[in-house]
Scaffold this active site. Structure first.
Site, PDB file in Angstrom:
ATOM      1  N   ASP A 277      -0.687 -13.368 -33.918  1.00 34.17           N
ATOM      2  CA  ASP A 277      -1.760 -12.190 -33.345  1.00 34.17           C
ATOM      3  C   ASP A 277      -3.141 -12.051 -33.967  1.00 34.17           C
ATOM      4  OD1 ASP A 277       0.227 -10.992 -31.695  1.00 34.17           O
ATOM      5  OD2 ASP A 277       1.076  -9.645 -33.246  1.00 34.17           O
TER       6      ASP A 277
ATOM      7  N   HIS B 246       6.019   0.814 -33.408  1.00 30.85           N
ATOM      8  CA  HIS B 246       5.309   2.160 -33.534  1.00 30.85           C
ATOM      9  C   HIS B 246       5.594   2.598 -31.951  1.00 30.85           C
ATOM     10  CE1 HIS B 246       2.631  -1.343 -33.068  1.00 30.85           C
ATOM     11  NE2 HIS B 246       2.279  -0.703 -31.927  1.00 30.85           N
TER      12      HIS B 246
ATOM     13  N   ASP C 269       9.460  -5.804 -32.384  1.00 27.04           N
ATOM     14  CA  ASP C 269       8.110  -5.907 -31.711  1.00 27.04           C
ATOM     15  C   ASP C 269       7.808  -4.370 -31.175  1.00 27.04           C
ATOM     16  OD1 ASP C 269       5.949  -7.160 -30.371  1.00 27.04           O
ATOM     17  OD2 ASP C 269       6.807  -6.027 -28.423  1.00 27.04           O
TER      18      ASP C 269
END
Length: 1577
Positions: free
Chosen positions: A701, A578, A575
């Site tokens: 999402d 980045h 999750d």
């Protein structure tokens, strides 16, 4: 990473030749599986020579495959070099900091090969350590410090299996499920698992299954070590049961999120360990951000009482609130105090230091003029030198002026305290200085304030006012003005044990377009102060620091959590990857892989650039990145996304099969188990790999198609994704047509699905979504992924996308027509035209459309239901989609009723290719056998033949092939095609003109097979008959395939036969070539390239034998083919060193037969019209004979070989080749050698036969007179005049306009240094042979005064005369003071420390020119030279003459230097018109070989240790790089004749020249001889 000592004794690398074979053969009747070897070449700097540098490897296999590191034998990294890898050995567990060392043992002649077996999946590192190569110098130089390259990564894909069968990543079909909506466990879960399995999914992605925090978001984890008690009351045992039954009963693997960045803001463990987060205690630079956050919370709660609007409707009201934020937030907390200096404090401190004389004057000499500085200069100086605490923000007034530095400036500006200067002047100066400095610091403060206000304005407007925002309504306690950036831990007995400033922890979030490698909560970032973070208020950001030592509890705790997840789940979804520190993710994945080695790792990674994606993927070993089809805003964009993930184009090239069509080889037995059967090596190249994707039709999402597009697009969107050649995914609710994105935090309703039952789901149209069709789509996706259907063709036509995915060997495939449904498309079929599939059969699997009730009532009913459910929908089977076979193609046509939201699916195949694994094998097998009996002359025809050669062979009918849009190939043979195909295949460039030409017709096939069949019918090429049959059969097989496949199969055939031909050529050459580097083998192939049959240019006038062309294509034909000098210069390398002794002997005999005047001809002309005008050719000829006798087996027998003479010995009379006297007398080579020596000793004086314009239209009459004589006072041979050019620098002026016609560019009369060297070499050779009785002549008769008297001069006497005079005649001393010891005219010396190019030439200054000829003498006669002087002269040539590939033919400092050769220049410039500067600066390649041989010889002579000797070879290797690149890149597969300045392309240069390659091969031969000598010592 720090270098670690090896865990076992270092392994010494092996050269290519020394890889041993396994001692044990397979039992009779068994054929062991082949051993896959993936070649990983390393560049000179240690980086991987792989396109894109991303190294992605397949899963571990049985038998184990190897990564073979291939390193140039004397690459820079081999100097005291080691390769370090952390791939574990068999039976070992992976430890990231456990490196195995492989010593790099240098070998100039062949590459270093290191085989590393791959036993497990993951991200592995390698690097090299070495001592850099110092610059070349004749003086001692400091040894550079050892160097370590960066760490490069190798990603090995995990090996998945499901129910006992392998499951490739590309066969994954995943469904995401939000665990808290799955209902009660196990009943509801079982129903959902059944429904997911029935639809063909083989993996489920679960959002985190752990205890959730107060927000109820799955990603806000309360306790990382506790599974959700409400769902799994039995904890781990329930999870174990779940994943076991999923795999066993439902055929589904499990994957879960791992959340490493944050924890729930109410996690109980945080109270005991607040150091796990960022607080003012652990991150003091956050103090100002906390103060601002507190102020904003207070202002937000008091807005109403302060008179500010709390229900914002427009921007004007927001602007009023912003003024309140400025006043009650920023100003109230006095934020400026964190930026500026405290004037009273710093003023007093500076003055105190000044009073005490503490100014460090010596550090700042510039301050002596400070009394003249303007105020701005004083401020700039203080900002640069005097401020403390500027590294970061922190406590109030943390920044200050260093008192001592301030005192130094005061002293410079107003004087010392004890000099009578008053306090008032100093005080005024310092106060103004501090004010001025603060003005600069306020600019920084103003910038941050502006950012704070801008971010707050934009955020509040979005959440309160914007139409596309959530419109949160009135500001209240439950809906504060702005999200808090901090979690404030509760006051309790546990938290009171910690300092108060440790209890306010920043919340996690993300920053738009931020550097993903930058921690936005570190001291380097002000994101939390500037309110740039989009924060998640329910999550505390975790603080890991640089490693476990910075936060032991946190690393241990999250490590346990990670291992727990790996214990049960087959895969992770990282999750918020980045925002995850790379070193943290690397550590945690190592922990996970220790538990589950074949862990699948997916990641949510939004780094903002593909380059950064590769950084994360490479270092972490990420299996695939999540990519979302719902990001597409129209059909074109969706087509682009599908194209990105759909695989390679149909008909793509793959040369692995070609590479392995050769005979078996064997792996390094040290790397495999003893006693294992011998295996065939299958060599594979590591191909450029994209970042692999998990391509989802929709994620949890994403907004759903019903929200973002048209609900009907659910079906075509899913079908397009399923057709892609990558892992695919979906989300619970997508197939059911859920009306909108499920809100993770606040949603509480459970999933429902019409498929969540125990009833069998059939592939059919039906009610309640697309499940029946999705089952088919998923099954096809899994089938294609498992079987390797990785070729795809995609076409976009308005709102349609078609995709055809096929298997590269069987050519079976599936074809999809998808009519997308973006808003505004209507309900028609869009006028889609018929689809044609050339050469391809198709069978319809079905056509369906999706109907969805998207009325407001239907949406409201679904959205407001007590359960999560889809919109009313159904799939309908469509009729009227036709699929017809018409002559040679399938034509597919959709019906009138094919509205948006429709798909049609077909199974395809190519008639006759259903089992075309056999076709591929047919194309790539048997080439070796077909070439097995070919000789090198046969291979010359098969592989090469430039245009004049091909026209000669075909009687003028055919030349080289011309490809429309590309141009003529370099060769008619296979190299011509290979030179083009090499880049086409590497780049998979199916749009290349050659590919288009092949698709348009079969002319290229006809040409290739036709030329070989015609040649095979001739006696001289009869050995080509098996090749002609092989080629005919292969082309006949592929002629039946559809034209779009012809480029692929044409390449397979050509490259297979080319590889077989090259292998056969190398097989016929010397051991040094066979075991040598790719570069050496490539150079050696030039010998095949330039030696072949040419009917108008044989070596003999009356019989046809292969002859050597000086270069191609310029010197391929007729009289221009065989140049005496060129052939002799090239012969040692191209024929003798390669083991072509018979061909070398044939050429020696041919030129011996035409010896006349004591010379061999410059132009052979088959012996019919030889021309004798080159003074140096005979010396290269004699050197060749000498080299042959020393290198060839029984080479001395050559001296006794007889040859018939074209002219009578010792007779200058000319007669025609068919005169009865021609070839009437025989001589031995011994006699020919003696005649050459005797004639030169006597002296030569003759006028060329047929002198005049008919012989040479450019030469003036005096140039036809040839004069050669010996000066017996020194033994040197002199010759030539200013009107001819008798050495290799033979350009005659040709321009009447420039007055250069008949004026040689480089006459080089006198005693040329290279002739002197070769003369001396020959004398010493003959001296030695004579002494041993191997040469019957003892010397020559030399003139001894008038009247024809002679005196006998022995070989030794003559040689000693030269040796005694050489240094005096040729050396130019480094100091003018030494000139008296040498024959020097000091006035015309241009450069010192060199050897003259000439001695006593017609123009004295030409003697002193620096040219690349003296290294020739150094190579053949090294004992003529003083080693120290020689090395210094070579170092000057290295710096002044050496270019990237060639040697400049004249010193750049010479007034005559003109480095760019253009033969067509028609100017009036005397120096360059008509290319007169051919040898006046352009960089010729063949002298490079002699230069490097000389450099190696004299450099080795001074080297004492093995390491020093390695350095010599490395210096040579570095200087060969340009030649290596040229050979690799040239379509002529050779080294050019010359280049212009600094290696620039020269259009008039012959693109492949025999001596250019031959002289570099000489270098490798010499290096091998040196290595043998070293071994003996």
């Amino acid at each position: 990473m720090s270098q670690k000592p090896p865990s076992q004794p270092p392994v010494t690398s092996r050269s290519a030749q020394s890889l041993p074979k396994s001692p044990t053969m397979a039992p009779p009747g068994t054929v062991p599986a082949p051993q896959n070897i993936y070649i990983l070449p390393l560049k000179d700097d240690g980086s991987p020579d792989v396109i894109g540098t991303y190294i992605y490897m397949p899963p571990p296999s049985d038998p184990v495959y190897f990564i073979r590191f291939s390193i140039e034998g004397t690459s820079s990294i081999c100097r005291e070099g080691s390769l370090w890898v952390n791939l574990p050995a068999k039976g070992e567990t992976f430890k990231r900091d456990k490196w195995r060392e492989f010593k790099l043992t240098p070998d100039f002649n062949r590459p270093i090969l290191i085989d590393i077996p791959v036993y497990c999946a993951g991200a592995f590192g390698f690097y090299t350590t070495y001592t850099p190569l110092p610059p070349f110098s004749t003086e001692p130089v400091e040894t550079p410090a050892p160097k370590r390259t960066e760490t490069y990564y190798i990603d090995v894909c995990p090996r998945l299996s499901l129910q006992g069968s392998p499951l490739p990543l590309d066969a994954i079909s995943m469904c995401s499920a939000i665990s808290k909506f799955m209902g009660s466990y196990p009943k509801d879960w079982n129903n959902h698992l059944s429904g997911i399995s029935q639809r063909g999914y083989n993996m489920i992605h679960f959002t985190p299954l752990m205890m959730r925090g107060d927000s109820n978001s799955p990603y806000s984890i309360y306790d990382q070590l506790q599974f959700d008690k409400e769902i799994f009351p039995n904890g781990e045992s329930d999870i174990a049961d779940l994943v076991s039954r999923m795999e066993k009963d439902y055929g589904i693997l499990s994957l879960t999120d791992v959340v490493w960045n944050h924890t729930a803001n109410n996690s109980k463990w945080l109270e005991a360990h607040p150091e796990a987060g960022y607080s003012v205690q652990t991150a003091p630079w956050l103090e100002c951000a906390l103060a601002l956050d507190d102020a904003l919370l207070e202002f937000g709660s008091n807005m109403g009482s302060l008179g500010y609007p709390t229900d914002l409707k427009n921007t004007d009201e927001l602007l009023k609130v912003m003024s309140g934020i400025r006043e009650h937030g920023i100003s109230k907390i006095m934020l400026w105090q964190y930026y500026v200096l405290e004037i009273k404090r710093d003023l007093q401190a500076v003055l105190d230091a000044w009073h005490q004389g503490k100014a460090p004057d010596a550090r700042f000499p510039e301050l002596s003029d400070a009394n003249k500085w303007p105020p701005k200069q004083c401020v700039d100086w203080v900002m640069a030198n005097g401020l403390v605490g500027m590294d970061r923000l922190g406590e109030r007034f943390r920044r200050r002026l260093d008192p001592k530095i301030g005192a130094a400036l005061v002293t410079g500006a107003v004087g010392r305290f004890d000099s009578g200067s008053g306090d008032s002047q100093a005080t005024e100066f310092v106060k103004k200085l501090l004010d001025d400095v603060n003005l600069e610091l306020y600019k920084e403060y103003d910038g941050d304030c502006g950012a704070i206000l801008e971010q707050l304005f934009n955020r509040i407007r979005y959440v309160r006012i914007d139409d596309h925002g959530p419109k949160l309504g009135p500001i209240s306690k439950d809906s504060p003005l702005i999200e808090t950036y901090f979690t404030r831990l509760p006051d309790n007995e546990t938290t009171r044990k910690h300092p108060k400033n440790a209890l306010q922890l920043i919340n996690n979030g993300w920053v738009w377009a931020a550097d993903v490698l930058k921690d936005n909560a570190s001291w380097k970032s002000r994101a939390y102060l500037r309110r740039e973070v989009i924060v998640w208020g329910d999550c505390v950001k975790l603080r890991y620091g640089k490693g476990p030592e910075d936060n032991p509890f946190l690393w241990d705790f999250i490590g346990k959590y990670t291992r727990l997840m790996a214990k049960y789940f087959a895969g992770f979804r990282i999750d918020n990857c980045h925002s995850t520190p790379l070193h943290l993710a690397q550590y945690m994945l190592d922990e996970a892989r220790a538990v589950r080695p074949d862990l699948v790792v997916c990641a949510e990674l939004f780094s903002g650039s593909e380059k950064m994606d590769f950084v994360y993927v490479g270092q972490l070993g990420i299996s695939c990145l999540i990519r979302e089809a719902m990001q597409a805003w129209d059909t074109r964009e969706l087509s682009r996304l599908v194209h990105r993930h759909a695989g390679v184009p149909i008909g793509s090239f793959d040369t692995d099969e070609v590479t392995n069509a050769a005979k078996p080889k064997h792996v390094n037995s040290s790397a495999v188990d003893p006693g294992q059967p011998e295996r065939r090596e299958v060599i594979r190249r590591i191909k450029q790999s994209p970042v692999h994707a998990l391509f989802c039709d929709c994620t949890h999402d994403n907004e759903t198609p019903a929200q973002k597009r048209d609900a009907r697009d659910t079906l075509p969107n899913a079908a397009l994704v399923a057709m892609c050649a990558c892992a695919t995914g979906s989300v619970m609710g997508y197939d059911e047509i859920y009306p909108n994105l499920i809100e993770l935090v606040h949603e509480k309703r459970p999933y429902t699905s019409p498929y969540s039952t125990d009833r069998e789901l059939k592939v059919s149209a039906g009610e309640g979504g697309i499940g029946g069709i999705k089952k088919l789509l998923n099954s096809i996706h899994v089938l294609m992924g498992k079987d390797g259907y990785d070729e795809t063709f995609i076409h976009h036509d308005r709102e349609y996308i078609t995709i055809h995915r096929v298997h590269p060997q069987s050519r079976k495939g599936f074809f999809l027509i998808a009519h997308t449904a973006f808003p505004g498309y209507g309900n028609g079929n869009g006028g889609f035209p018929p689809v044609r599939l050339p050469g391809t059969r198709a069978k319809a699997l079905g056509s369906w459309m999706l109907e969805v009730d998207t009325s407001a009532d239907a949406k409201n009913a679904a959205i407001n239901d007590k359960v999560l459910r889809g919109l009313p929908s159904r799939t309908i089977a469509l009729r009227g989609v036709t699929c017809d076979w018409c002559v040679s193609e399938t034509v597919i046509q959709v019906s009138e009723r094919f509205p948006p939201g429709s798909i049609a699916l077909f199974e395809t195949w190519i008639p006759g290719a259903e089992h075309s694994e056999g076709v591929d094998k047919l194309m790539t097998r048997g080439g070796g056998e077909a070439c097995a009996k070919l000789k090198l002359a046969d291979l010359n025809f098969l592989l090469y033949r430039c245009d004049p050669e091909e026209r000669d062979a075909s009687g003028g009918k055919d030349g080289v092939y011309n490809v429309p849009g590309h141009g003529s190939l370099a060769y008619a043979g296979l190299q011509g095609w290979q030179s083009v195909l090499r880049d086409i295949v590497r780049e998979n460039n199916l749009a290349h003109p050659l590919c288009q030409h092949l698709r348009e017709g079969q002319w290229a096939l006809d040409y290739c097979v036709g030329r070989v069949e015609r040649a095979a019918s001739l006696e001289r090429w009869a050995n080509l008959k098996p090749v002609a049959v092989w080629l005919h059969d292969r082309f006949n097989a592929i002629r039946k395939l559809p034209n779009f496949l012809l480029p692929r199969y044409f390449a397979l055939v050509i490259q297979t036969l080319y590889s077989a031909g090259v292998d056969r050529a190398v097989e016929l050459m010397s051991a040094n070539v066979r075991g040598g580097s790719d570069f050496l083998r490539g150079l050696s192939l030039v010998s095949v390239q330039v030696v072949g049959y040419q009917t108008n240019a044989s070596l003999w006038p009356d019989r046809l034998v292969p002859s050597m062309a000086a270069g191609l294509p310029h010197f391929a034909n007729d009289w221009a083919r065989c140049w005496g000098r060129d052939i002799m210069l090239a012969m040692r390398g191209l024929l003798v060193c390669t083991g072509r002794y018979a061909d070398a002997k044939e050429h020696i005999l041919a030129f011996a037969s035409v010896l006349k005047h004591g010379m061999i001809p410059n132009l052979l002309g088959s012996g019919k019209l030889p021309r004798y005008n080159s003074r140096d050719s005979v010396w290269f000829f004699l050197q060749c004979i000498q080299d042959f006798t020393k290198i060839a087996p029984k080479g001395l027998d050559l001296l006794k070989a007889s040859v018939k003479r074209r002219f009578l010995p010792y007779n200058d009379e000319w007669f025609a080749w068919d005169d009865k006297r021609a070839y009437s007398v025989e001589s031995t080579i011994e006699d020919v050698v003696q005649e050459a020596m005797q004639r030169h000793a006597t002296g030569l004086s003759f006028r060329e036969y047929n002198a005049g314009p008919n012989l040479d239209s450019q030469m003036s009459d005096p140039g036809f007179q040839i004069e050669v004589h010996v000066d017996w006072t020194n033994g040197l041979i002199f010759g030539g005049n200013q009107f001819n050019c008798g050495t290799w620098m033979d350009k005659m002026g040709e321009s009447a306009k420039a007055n250069s016609k008949g004026v040689p560019g480089t006459p080089r009369d006198g005693a040329a240094v290279e002739i002197t060297g070769m003369l001396y070499s020959t004398l010493r050779w003959l001296e030695g042979l004579s002494a041993k009785g191997k040469y019957k002549y003892k010397g020559v008769d030399a003139p001894a005064g008038a009247g024809g008297a002679t005196q006998f001069v022995s070989w030794k006497d003559w040689a000693d005369r030269i040796k005694g005079a050489f240094e005096r005649c040729y050396y130019i001393p480094r100091s003018k003071d030494e000139d008296s010891a040498y024959d020097i005219d000091s006035k015309i010396v241009n450069r010192r420390g060199i050897y003259k190019d000439l001695y006593r030439s017609g123009k004295p200054y030409e003697d002193y020119q620096l040219r690349p000829n003296f290294p020739i003498a150094m190579v053949v006669a090294p004992d003529l030279f003083d080693p120290a002087k020689a090395l210094y002269a070579l170092s000057l040539a290295d710096s002044a003459l050496r270019g990237p590939t060639g040697m400049a033919t004249l010193d750049p400092s010479d007034l005559n230097y003109r480095p760019n050769y253009i033969n067509s220049d028609d100017s009036d410039d005397f120096h360059i018109a008509k290319g007169r500067n051919y040898h006046q600066g352009p960089e010729w390649l063949w002298p490079t070989g002699f230069f490097l041989r000389a450099l190696l010889r004299f450099d080795l002579a001074r080297r004492k240790t093995p390491a020093e000797r390695v350095e010599s070879y490395q210096q040579i290797t570095r200087r060969l790089k340009g030649c290596v690149d040229m050979l690799h890149n040239s379509p002529w597969a050779g080294l050019t004749e010359l280049t212009n300045l600094k290696g620039a392309f020269c259009g008039d240069s012959c693109p492949t020249q025999a001596w250019s390659a031959g002289c570099i091969i000489d270098l490798y031969q010499e290096a091998q001889e040196f290595a043998k000598a070293d071994a003996l010592h």
